[in-house]
Write a protein that holds these residues in place. Sequence first.
Motif, short mmCIF file in Angstrom:
data_model
loop_
_atom_site.label_atom_id
_atom_site.label_comp_id
_atom_site.label_asym_id
_atom_site.label_seq_id
_atom_site.Cartn_x
_atom_site.Cartn_y
_atom_site.Cartn_z
N LYS A 1 2.50 15.04 8.10
CA LYS A 1 1.87 14.23 7.05
C LYS A 1 2.01 12.74 7.37
CE LYS A 1 2.63 17.39 3.11
NZ LYS A 1 3.38 17.57 1.84
N SER A 2 3.18 12.37 7.84
CA SER A 2 3.42 10.97 8.19
C SER A 2 2.53 10.55 9.35
CB SER A 2 4.89 10.78 8.54
OG SER A 2 5.14 9.45 8.96
N CYS A 3 2.37 11.43 10.34
CA CYS A 3 1.52 11.12 11.48
C CYS A 3 0.06 10.94 11.05
CB CYS A 3 1.64 12.24 12.52
SG CYS A 3 0.67 11.95 14.02
N ALA A 4 -0.43 11.85 10.21
CA ALA A 4 -1.82 11.74 9.73
C ALA A 4 -2.01 10.46 8.94
CB ALA A 4 -2.16 12.95 8.87
N ARG B 1 -2.31 -2.99 1.52
CA ARG B 1 -1.32 -1.93 1.74
C ARG B 1 -0.61 -1.62 0.42
NH1 ARG B 1 1.61 -4.35 7.19
NH2 ARG B 1 -0.21 -4.20 8.58
N LEU B 2 -0.40 -0.33 0.16
CA LEU B 2 0.15 0.10 -1.12
C LEU B 2 1.33 1.03 -0.93
CD1 LEU B 2 -3.27 0.99 -2.81
CD2 LEU B 2 -1.99 -1.14 -3.10
N HIS B 3 2.31 0.93 -1.85
CA HIS B 3 3.44 1.86 -1.84
C HIS B 3 4.09 1.86 -3.22
CE1 HIS B 3 6.91 4.14 -0.47
NE2 HIS B 3 6.33 4.28 0.71
N PRO B 4 4.54 3.02 -3.69
CA PRO B 4 5.23 3.04 -5.00
C PRO B 4 6.57 2.32 -4.98
CG PRO B 4 4.50 5.25 -4.32
CD PRO B 4 4.38 4.37 -3.13
N MET C 1 2.37 3.70 2.03
CA MET C 1 1.92 5.02 1.64
C MET C 1 0.41 5.16 1.77
SD MET C 1 2.69 8.04 0.45
CE MET C 1 4.34 7.87 -0.24
N ALA C 2 -0.30 4.07 1.46
CA ALA C 2 -1.77 4.11 1.47
C ALA C 2 -2.30 2.71 1.67
CB ALA C 2 -2.29 4.71 0.17
N ALA C 3 -3.62 2.61 1.84
CA ALA C 3 -4.25 1.30 1.98
C ALA C 3 -5.71 1.41 1.58
CB ALA C 3 -4.13 0.77 3.41
N VAL C 4 -6.26 0.30 1.09
CA VAL C 4 -7.69 0.21 0.81
C VAL C 4 -8.23 -1.04 1.47
CG1 VAL C 4 -7.54 1.47 -1.38
CG2 VAL C 4 -7.34 -1.03 -1.38
N ALA C 5 -9.52 -1.01 1.81
CA ALA C 5 -10.21 -2.17 2.36
C ALA C 5 -11.13 -2.73 1.29
CB ALA C 5 -11.01 -1.77 3.60
N ASP D 1 -17.59 -9.01 -1.01
CA ASP D 1 -18.22 -8.98 -2.33
C ASP D 1 -17.28 -8.45 -3.41
OD1 ASP D 1 -18.05 -6.35 -1.59
OD2 ASP D 1 -20.15 -5.85 -1.98
N GLY D 2 -16.00 -8.20 -3.05
CA GLY D 2 -15.03 -7.75 -4.02
C GLY D 2 -15.03 -6.26 -4.29
N ARG D 3 -15.81 -5.50 -3.52
CA ARG D 3 -15.85 -4.05 -3.71
C ARG D 3 -15.01 -3.34 -2.66
NH1 ARG D 3 -19.64 -2.02 -7.21
NH2 ARG D 3 -21.04 -3.57 -8.13
N ILE D 4 -14.48 -2.18 -3.03
CA ILE D 4 -13.67 -1.39 -2.11
C ILE D 4 -14.59 -0.69 -1.11
CG2 ILE D 4 -12.09 0.57 -1.91
CD1 ILE D 4 -10.98 -0.22 -4.66
N THR D 5 -14.38 -0.95 0.17
CA THR D 5 -15.27 -0.44 1.22
C THR D 5 -14.69 0.72 2.01
OG1 THR D 5 -14.40 -2.09 2.77
CG2 THR D 5 -16.37 -2.70 1.52
N GLY D 6 -13.40 0.93 1.91
CA GLY D 6 -12.77 2.00 2.68
C GLY D 6 -11.37 2.26 2.16
N MET D 7 -10.78 3.38 2.60
CA MET D 7 -9.44 3.73 2.12
C MET D 7 -8.83 4.77 3.04
SD MET D 7 -10.35 6.31 -1.00
CE MET D 7 -11.17 7.89 -0.65
N THR D 8 -7.52 4.89 2.97
CA THR D 8 -6.86 6.06 3.52
C THR D 8 -6.87 7.12 2.42
OG1 THR D 8 -4.66 5.38 2.80
CG2 THR D 8 -5.39 4.64 4.99
N HIS D 9 -6.74 8.39 2.81
CA HIS D 9 -6.90 9.45 1.81
C HIS D 9 -5.81 9.38 0.74
CE1 HIS D 9 -8.47 13.15 0.23
NE2 HIS D 9 -7.28 13.72 0.27
N ASN D 10 -4.61 8.96 1.12
CA ASN D 10 -3.52 8.87 0.15
C ASN D 10 -3.83 7.88 -0.97
OD1 ASN D 10 -1.92 10.80 1.22
ND2 ASN D 10 -0.41 9.44 2.11
#
Length: 618
Positions: A198-201, A220-223, A233-237, A241-250
């Motif tokens: 899971k960590s590798c993915a 970058r995000l983490h609890p 734990m996760a990240a979003v791009a 224009d202020g909109r979310i364009t991508g993410m990791t699945h977590n």
Amino acid sequence: MGGMQDTGTHVLEIFRAAEGQSSRRDADVLASWRRCVNEHRLDPTRHLGPRIVTQGELRQHRQESEELLRTARHGMEDLYRRVNSMGYVLLLANARGVTVDAIGDAQLDRELRHAGLITGSEWHERDVGTNGVGACLASGRAITVHRSDHFDVTLTPLSCTAVPIHDTQGNLMGVLDLSHLHAPQDKISQALTLEVMKSCARRIEMANLVCNHRSDWILRLHPSPEFLDVDPMAAVAVGADGRITGMTHNAHELVNRDLIGRPFSEVFAHEFEDLPVLSAALAPVEGVLEMQSGGILFARAVPPTAPPRSPAGAVALPAPLLAIHGGDPAMQRLAERAAKVVDRKISVILRGETGTGKEFIARAMHQSSRRRGPFVAINCAALPEALIESELFGYVPNAFTGAHARGKKGLIHQANGGTLFLDEIGDMSLPLQGRLLRVLAEHEVLPVGGTRVEPVDIRVISASHRDLAAQVAEGSFRQDLFYRLNGLVLDVPPVRARADLEWLIDRIAAATEERIGFTPPARQRLLAHDWPGNVREIINVCELCAALCEGRPVQPDDLPAHIAAAAGQPDRQSEHELLECLRQCRGNLSAAARLAGVDRSTFYRRLHRAGLMDRRQG
């Protein structure tokens, strides 16, 4: 492997579980067993093992999985360095369950081949039954299929831990699987393996997000604040224009809602302009990010490392569509038009010569969309008339002589929730055209011999080298179906007209299993050739050169005779001649190409090859 008594006990347990009886097996394993018996109609007393695809099929799978291979390889090598002395083999499978890459101990090669743990093995659950890759694809979740968890008793010596890998749009790209040939009996022995996988993915998806969204803010995000910078734990791009364009699945699981395309301020209780405050430069300690739904996360914002990918007003292309060309203007326009409709209910026709890569473009459109279902391709010209109806629509049990006693789901139903690609649709018979029209109009499919329709949600992309409008005029293609399919027509240029020919050749060469390179004289002959067979011809030539050269650079004599002879053709003007044509035409490319006696794309390619694109003279 156990004897006949063990086999009988194993089979009996599967049938009891399929009937809903209680079991100590993990819930995901039981769900897979039930799918195998009740949906896939598999027989646990039959022992088939995985099919090994042909070299041609494997080459196609690897080419289609280029982004997955590029994304995962470094993470795979890093992981295998930590487990290479423990008897494991690491597999990377695409979204169709075919192993496109593998790393294992060469001393175990014979055992790995016997178990099917090699590149080219096909692990889809509907064919092999419960296994790590297949169950992970079916559920979308990480899973360990340990020894007798396997549906096929011949696979019960194995322990397979598989984790999904998603692209930045949340689509399942493939599966990373770590298998052990002779694992301990106790399943708890693989608990640590599951967490490591899971960590590798997660790291692979993180690296992919950073690579594909250099023009965006990465959040970058983490609890917990302690691991925010070292192992988020996760990240979003987030785009300009202020909109979310991508993410990791977590990120989807952490925030618990759909993210792609949403304004940043709609998901988080902050404005887009607040992101710089969360960067390391302005926030020496971790930042706290409140969510609109309540709760908090710790966040670190990383500013863009590249300028915006598109000028103002241009279409922001998803990564799969960006990868279909290397700078050809016609392909760039095609990608931009395709990007505008990937998430709209507009049917698309890809029109172009045979072998120009229409399926590759269709797959890139599917990967760029938000559709979560599979991409299913069928060549209407390759299937016999007697088979295409049952392949497309499926059939009920014993619908005709030779039909399977349990029936079969058709390709249309398999594409439910995803994309159905119909290649050479101009070769489909009129009766089948009528049935396809009803599917598109009513959003339901009736299997051959059936009386009950099944609802389907499919996006259709069709392709043909024929002029479908002309076929309508002559009566060989239904007008109503044509208008149903003819939402957007994209013309795919032949290879000889593409300005990025050199990029295309190099890309295909790099995807060839032996990874070949060309000497300058050989490259000159390749660029002078007309490539009447288009992309398929380039693939064949690269494979031939790989076989002949065995790792050394390709020389002109290694090329097919008709290509090697191209050296004598006047394909290339000198730098002075190119500049003179431009000077006389005041920098007008079209006029300069006419003066040089070639088409615009060829002239553009020669300028690019000579390094003159930034040196046009007025």
